[in-house]
Design an enzyme around this catalytic site. Structure first.
Site, PDB file in Angstrom:
ATOM      1  N   THR A   1     -20.870   9.687   6.648  1.00 26.63           N
ATOM      2  CA  THR A   1     -21.241  10.395   7.877  1.00 26.63           C
ATOM      3  C   THR A   1     -20.506  11.734   7.880  1.00 26.63           C
ATOM      4  O   THR A   1     -19.270  11.758   7.917  1.00 26.63           O
ATOM      5  CB  THR A   1     -20.837   9.562   9.105  1.00 26.63           C
ATOM      6  OG1 THR A   1     -21.509   8.306   9.022  1.00 26.63           O
ATOM      7  CG2 THR A   1     -21.202  10.255  10.397  1.00 26.63           C
TER       8      THR A   1
ATOM      9  N   GLU B   1     -26.154   6.561   6.667  1.00 33.03           N
ATOM     10  CA  GLU B   1     -26.302   5.102   6.683  1.00 33.03           C
ATOM     11  C   GLU B   1     -26.170   4.583   8.116  1.00 33.03           C
ATOM     12  O   GLU B   1     -25.274   4.981   8.839  1.00 33.03           O
ATOM     13  CB  GLU B   1     -25.230   4.474   5.777  1.00 33.03           C
ATOM     14  CG  GLU B   1     -25.339   2.982   5.648  1.00 33.03           C
ATOM     15  CD  GLU B   1     -26.746   2.525   5.304  1.00 33.03           C
ATOM     16  OE1 GLU B   1     -27.294   2.964   4.280  1.00 33.03           O
ATOM     17  OE2 GLU B   1     -27.325   1.747   6.078  1.00 33.03           O
ATOM     18  N   PHE B   2     -27.060   3.659   8.475  1.00 38.53           N
ATOM     19  CA  PHE B   2     -27.059   3.129   9.843  1.00 38.53           C
ATOM     20  C   PHE B   2     -26.696   1.654   9.907  1.00 38.53           C
ATOM     21  O   PHE B   2     -26.858   1.017  10.937  1.00 38.53           O
ATOM     22  CB  PHE B   2     -28.429   3.358  10.487  1.00 38.53           C
ATOM     23  CG  PHE B   2     -28.783   4.812  10.631  1.00 38.53           C
ATOM     24  CD1 PHE B   2     -28.330   5.543  11.719  1.00 38.53           C
ATOM     25  CD2 PHE B   2     -29.537   5.461   9.662  1.00 38.53           C
ATOM     26  CE1 PHE B   2     -28.645   6.891  11.851  1.00 38.53           C
ATOM     27  CE2 PHE B   2     -29.859   6.805   9.782  1.00 38.53           C
ATOM     28  CZ  PHE B   2     -29.407   7.530  10.877  1.00 38.53           C
ATOM     29  N   LEU B   3     -26.231   1.072   8.787  1.00 43.22           N
ATOM     30  CA  LEU B   3     -25.945  -0.373   8.803  1.00 43.22           C
ATOM     31  C   LEU B   3     -24.832  -0.698   9.787  1.00 43.22           C
ATOM     32  O   LEU B   3     -23.976   0.141  10.094  1.00 43.22           O
ATOM     33  CB  LEU B   3     -25.591  -0.873   7.396  1.00 43.22           C
ATOM     34  CG  LEU B   3     -24.362  -0.309   6.674  1.00 43.22           C
ATOM     35  CD1 LEU B   3     -23.061  -0.877   7.185  1.00 43.22           C
ATOM     36  CD2 LEU B   3     -24.490  -0.602   5.193  1.00 43.22           C
ATOM     37  N   ARG B   4     -24.895  -1.934  10.306  1.00 44.55           N
ATOM     38  CA  ARG B   4     -23.830  -2.424  11.195  1.00 44.55           C
ATOM     39  C   ARG B   4     -22.966  -3.390  10.427  1.00 44.55           C
ATOM     40  O   ARG B   4     -23.502  -4.289   9.737  1.00 44.55           O
ATOM     41  CB  ARG B   4     -24.431  -3.192  12.381  1.00 44.55           C
ATOM     42  CG  ARG B   4     -25.256  -2.377  13.338  1.00 44.55           C
ATOM     43  CD  ARG B   4     -26.120  -3.279  14.197  1.00 44.55           C
ATOM     44  NE  ARG B   4     -27.017  -4.097  13.361  1.00 44.55           N
ATOM     45  CZ  ARG B   4     -27.701  -5.163  13.788  1.00 44.55           C
ATOM     46  NH1 ARG B   4     -27.581  -5.564  15.030  1.00 44.55           N
ATOM     47  NH2 ARG B   4     -28.491  -5.832  12.970  1.00 44.55           N
ATOM     48  N   GLU B   5     -21.653  -3.249  10.527  1.00 44.99           N
ATOM     49  CA  GLU B   5     -20.783  -4.256   9.914  1.00 44.99           C
ATOM     50  C   GLU B   5     -21.103  -5.603  10.552  1.00 44.99           C
ATOM     51  O   GLU B   5     -21.393  -5.686  11.737  1.00 44.99           O
ATOM     52  CB  GLU B   5     -19.319  -3.893  10.149  1.00 44.99           C
ATOM     53  CG  GLU B   5     -18.903  -2.697   9.317  1.00 44.99           C
ATOM     54  CD  GLU B   5     -17.461  -2.275   9.547  1.00 44.99           C
ATOM     55  OE1 GLU B   5     -16.676  -3.076  10.068  1.00 44.99           O
ATOM     56  OE2 GLU B   5     -17.136  -1.125   9.195  1.00 44.99           O
TER      57      GLU B   5
ATOM     58  N   GLY C   1     -15.059   0.368  19.897  1.00 46.55           N
ATOM     59  CA  GLY C   1     -14.031   0.695  18.907  1.00 46.55           C
ATOM     60  C   GLY C   1     -14.702   0.709  17.552  1.00 46.55           C
ATOM     61  O   GLY C   1     -15.898   0.982  17.448  1.00 46.55           O
TER      62      GLY C   1
ATOM     63  N   CYS D   1     -16.587   3.653  13.302  1.00 47.06           N
ATOM     64  CA  CYS D   1     -17.550   4.761  13.409  1.00 47.06           C
ATOM     65  C   CYS D   1     -17.579   5.439  14.782  1.00 47.06           C
ATOM     66  O   CYS D   1     -17.359   6.643  14.862  1.00 47.06           O
ATOM     67  CB  CYS D   1     -18.946   4.261  13.056  1.00 47.06           C
ATOM     68  SG  CYS D   1     -19.110   3.846  11.313  1.00 47.06           S
TER      69      CYS D   1
HETATM   70  N1  LIG Z   1     -18.323   1.126   8.115  1.00 45.46           N
HETATM   71  C1  LIG Z   1     -19.513   1.288   8.654  1.00 45.46           C
HETATM   72  O1  LIG Z   1     -20.030   0.406   9.349  1.00 45.46           O
HETATM   73  C2  LIG Z   1     -20.301   2.564   8.443  1.00 45.46           C
HETATM   74  C3  LIG Z   1     -21.643   2.607   8.830  1.00 45.46           C
HETATM   75  C4  LIG Z   1     -22.367   3.780   8.622  1.00 45.46           C
HETATM   76  C5  LIG Z   1     -21.740   4.876   8.054  1.00 45.46           C
HETATM   77  N2  LIG Z   1     -20.434   4.820   7.704  1.00 45.46           N
HETATM   78  C6  LIG Z   1     -19.825   6.004   7.076  1.00 45.46           C
HETATM   79  O2  LIG Z   1     -19.734   5.761   5.675  1.00 45.46           O
HETATM   80  C7  LIG Z   1     -18.556   6.394   5.140  1.00 45.46           C
HETATM   81  C8  LIG Z   1     -17.691   5.361   4.437  1.00 45.46           C
HETATM   82  O3  LIG Z   1     -17.247   4.422   5.389  1.00 45.46           O
HETATM   83  P1  LIG Z   1     -16.584   3.036   4.978  1.00 45.46           P
HETATM   84  O4  LIG Z   1     -16.418   2.256   6.221  1.00 45.46           O
HETATM   85  O5  LIG Z   1     -17.356   2.456   3.850  1.00 45.46           O
HETATM   86  O6  LIG Z   1     -15.167   3.572   4.445  1.00 45.46           O
HETATM   87  P2  LIG Z   1     -14.065   2.768   3.598  1.00 45.46           P
HETATM   88  O7  LIG Z   1     -12.793   3.401   3.938  1.00 45.46           O
HETATM   89  O8  LIG Z   1     -14.266   1.294   3.785  1.00 45.46           O
HETATM   90  O9  LIG Z   1     -14.451   3.085   2.079  1.00 45.46           O
HETATM   91  C9  LIG Z   1     -14.286   4.329   1.476  1.00 45.46           C
HETATM   92  C10 LIG Z   1     -13.855   4.079   0.025  1.00 45.46           C
HETATM   93  O10 LIG Z   1     -13.946   5.289  -0.711  1.00 45.46           O
HETATM   94  C11 LIG Z   1     -12.908   5.292  -1.669  1.00 45.46           C
HETATM   95  N3  LIG Z   1     -12.725   6.666  -2.163  1.00 45.46           N
HETATM   96  C12 LIG Z   1     -12.287   7.744  -1.472  1.00 45.46           C
HETATM   97  N4  LIG Z   1     -12.295   8.841  -2.263  1.00 45.46           N
HETATM   98  C13 LIG Z   1     -12.793   8.458  -3.461  1.00 45.46           C
HETATM   99  C14 LIG Z   1     -13.050   9.127  -4.687  1.00 45.46           C
HETATM  100  N5  LIG Z   1     -12.835  10.439  -4.830  1.00 45.46           N
HETATM  101  N6  LIG Z   1     -13.540   8.402  -5.720  1.00 45.46           N
HETATM  102  C15 LIG Z   1     -13.763   7.094  -5.591  1.00 45.46           C
HETATM  103  N7  LIG Z   1     -13.537   6.397  -4.455  1.00 45.46           N
HETATM  104  C16 LIG Z   1     -13.062   7.072  -3.401  1.00 45.46           C
HETATM  105  C17 LIG Z   1     -11.742   4.690  -0.936  1.00 45.46           C
HETATM  106  O11 LIG Z   1     -10.751   4.189  -1.824  1.00 45.46           O
HETATM  107  C18 LIG Z   1     -12.422   3.586  -0.131  1.00 45.46           C
HETATM  108  O12 LIG Z   1     -12.428   2.350  -0.816  1.00 45.46           O
HETATM  109  C19 LIG Z   1     -17.872   7.066   6.323  1.00 45.46           C
HETATM  110  O13 LIG Z   1     -18.298   8.405   6.408  1.00 45.46           O
HETATM  111  C20 LIG Z   1     -18.408   6.291   7.512  1.00 45.46           C
HETATM  112  O14 LIG Z   1     -18.404   7.047   8.693  1.00 45.46           O
HETATM  113  C21 LIG Z   1     -19.705   3.685   7.874  1.00 45.46           C
END
Ligand SMILES: NC(=O)c1ccc[n+]([C@@H]2O[C@H](COP(=O)([O-])OP(=O)(O)OC[C@H]3O[C@@H](n4cnc5c(N)ncnc54)[C@H](O)[C@@H]3O)[C@@H](O)[C@H]2O)c1
Length: 434
Positions: free
Chosen positions: A122, A151-155, A260, A263
């Site tokens: 995001t 990405e719009f998935l929900r944990e 909370g 996101c």
């Molecule tokens: N978690 C959610 O439900 C969700 C849903 C939609 C969108 N998003 C977005 O997706 C993105 C990722 O979120 P997340 O929850 O998966 O984060 P996360 O922190 O769980 O995962 C990010 C990963 O990227 C790795 N990383 C960082 N820099 C790197 C690099 N240069 N090379 C290789 N690996 C690297 C980190 O070690 C980490 O494991 C964010 O922008 C978030 O806003 C998250």
């Protein structure tokens, strides 16, 4: 297709496993060697229902592999996804894009031919332009397209959401990039998933607008809940009464302790900052952010009131720590603010969460952990339901009351009806129920 997924967190790992399940050849990359080692041994670094089986099956079929080194995978890939974190930047609330730009620079060095680089993280409007600039500056020799695919998935429901999305948003500035993205999602085209093909900036903003709207809906019903408590109305029935209107819809109208998670808090704040920076403040979202912050703190006061005005020296038992059920994610969970508020007021805290305790431990000082809900309630002066895990929906209230020192139930998710709890001898407080 050959796909490299940079970042194997919630989004990268789920997306990578699902894309492999569609038949693509996917390498999930992460710079955290412990995460990659765990995945190679078949252990999931996160709790997400169904993920272990999906990963195992695609590894077995040879379509999904893991690595800490992005170079070989990027060199072969037709599409390289960036799915790294974009947390709030300390101090000002803008999205911290350092991980995204670092990934872009690493990708640039590893590219060997025409490739599409896709931002799945995001990211604020204009980030794709900067990623493109980084790639072109480093590799003027190559034809690289840059797409936005938020990405719009929900944990907790991530696999279903990825495989059966409400929509897929693709932002691309040229036909070749759009065509590659359509190939990535071809299996979903066949299922007729709605696909919005648009400009890159529009795609980037769509993600923030979606999260801000959902956060607004939650905050709206939370304020109506407070009013319900004052005037003797029932917020669950108000929510049903408005949610049955198709123009409103019933989802995200559950009153509770405030939003909370990984996101909404950071994305609402980042949208506020982007809008301010462009001279077009989003005042509604600014208010949502402020109201939600106050609400999390107010929940500790609600517990204190239920305990007769003081929790000093009292034992407060919390059921649920994660920001929502079916995840072990503790990022910005309301439980953190509630526990801090109760500890400041002198309470002793004991907690139980079905999956989140390991993630919670490093974030919380002075909290005791129980093995289940009943052990948690033992000797407690109040029991607080913070997260609505299924395991808390049908507790034996008579047994709980027998274990507790004082029968006070604060139900921040309205899991129980007040009448039911009161019949079992509890002093009950829910959210927005008189
Ligand atoms: N978690 C959610 O439900 C969700 C849903 C939609 C969108 N998003 C977005 O997706 C993105 C990722 O979120 P997340 O929850 O998966 O984060 P996360 O922190 O769980 O995962 C990010 C990963 O990227 C790795 N990383 C960082 N820099 C790197 C690099 N240069 N090379 C290789 N690996 C690297 C980190 O070690 C980490 O494991 C964010 O922008 C978030 O806003 C998250």
């Amino acid at each position: 297709m050959r796909i490299a997924m940079i970042g194997s967190g919630y989004v990268g790992l789920v997306s990578g496993a699902c894309l492999a399940d569609f038949g693509h050849e996917v390498v999930c990359i992460d710079k955290d060697p412990a995460k990659i080692a765990a995945l190679e041994e078949g252990r999931m670094p996160i709790y997400e229902p169904g993920l272990d089986a999906l990963v195992a099956e695609n590894v077995r079929q040879g379509r999904l592999t893991f690595s800490t080194d992005l170079r070989p995978a990027v060199a072969r890939a037709q599409a390289v996804f960036i799915a790294v974190g974009t947390p709030s930047r300390r101090g000002d609330g803008f999205a911290d894009l350092s991980y995204v730009y670092a990934a872009a620079r690493e990708i640039a060095e590893a590219l060997t031919g025409p490739t599409v680089v896709v931002t799945k993280s995001t990211v604020p409007v204009g980030t794709g332009d900067e990623v493109e600039r980084i790639l072109r500056e480093a590799r003027p020799d190559l034809e690289v397209g840059v797409a936005s695919n938020p990405e719009f998935l929900r944990e907790g429901a991530a696999i279903g959401d990825f495989k059966r999305p409400d929509r897929i948003v693709i932002g691309a500035e040229d036909a070749r990039t759009a065509a590659v993205m359509q190939d990535v999602y071809r299996p979903l085209y066949l299922n007729q998933a709605p696909i919005l093909l648009t400009g890159r900036r529009t795609a980037e903003l769509t993600k923030y607008a979606a999260n801000a709207f959902l956060a607004t809906k939650i905050t709206f019903i939370n304020e109506i809940a407070d009013l319900c408590e004052q005037v003797g109305a029932n917020v669950q029935e108000v929510a049903r009464g408005i949610g049955l209107d198709n123009r409103i819809g019933g989802k995200f109208l559950h009153a509770g302790p405030g939003y909370g998670g990984s996101c909404f808090p950071k994305d609402t704040l980042a949208l506020v900052r982007t809008a301010q920076e462009h001279g077009t403040p989003v005042r509604i979202v600014e208010t949502v952010v402020a109201v939600n912050d106050q609400r999390k703190r107010a929940m500790a006061r609600k517990v204190i009131t239920a305990c007769g005005g003081s929790v000093r020296g009292k034992r407060v038992a919390l059921l649920g720590l994660t920001f929502k059920p079916n995840t072990d994610d503790m990022r910005d969970a309301p439980s953190l603010s509630i526990i801090a508020g109760l500890q400041d007021a002198g309470a002793e805290i004991v907690a139980y969460d079905p999956e989140g305790m390991e993630q919670a431990r490093p974030l919380l000082d002075g909290v005791a952990y129980a093995e289940d809900a009943y052990a948690c309630a033992e000797g407690a002066d109040a029991l607080v339901i913070v997260t609505e895990w299924n395991a808390f929906r049908a507790l034996d209230l008579a047994r709980l009351k027998g274990l507790m020192r004082a029968p006070v139930l604060v139900d921040l998710r309205n899991v129980y009806a007040s009448g039911e709890a009161e019949r079992h001898g509890f002093a009950y407080s829910g959210v927005g129920v008189a």
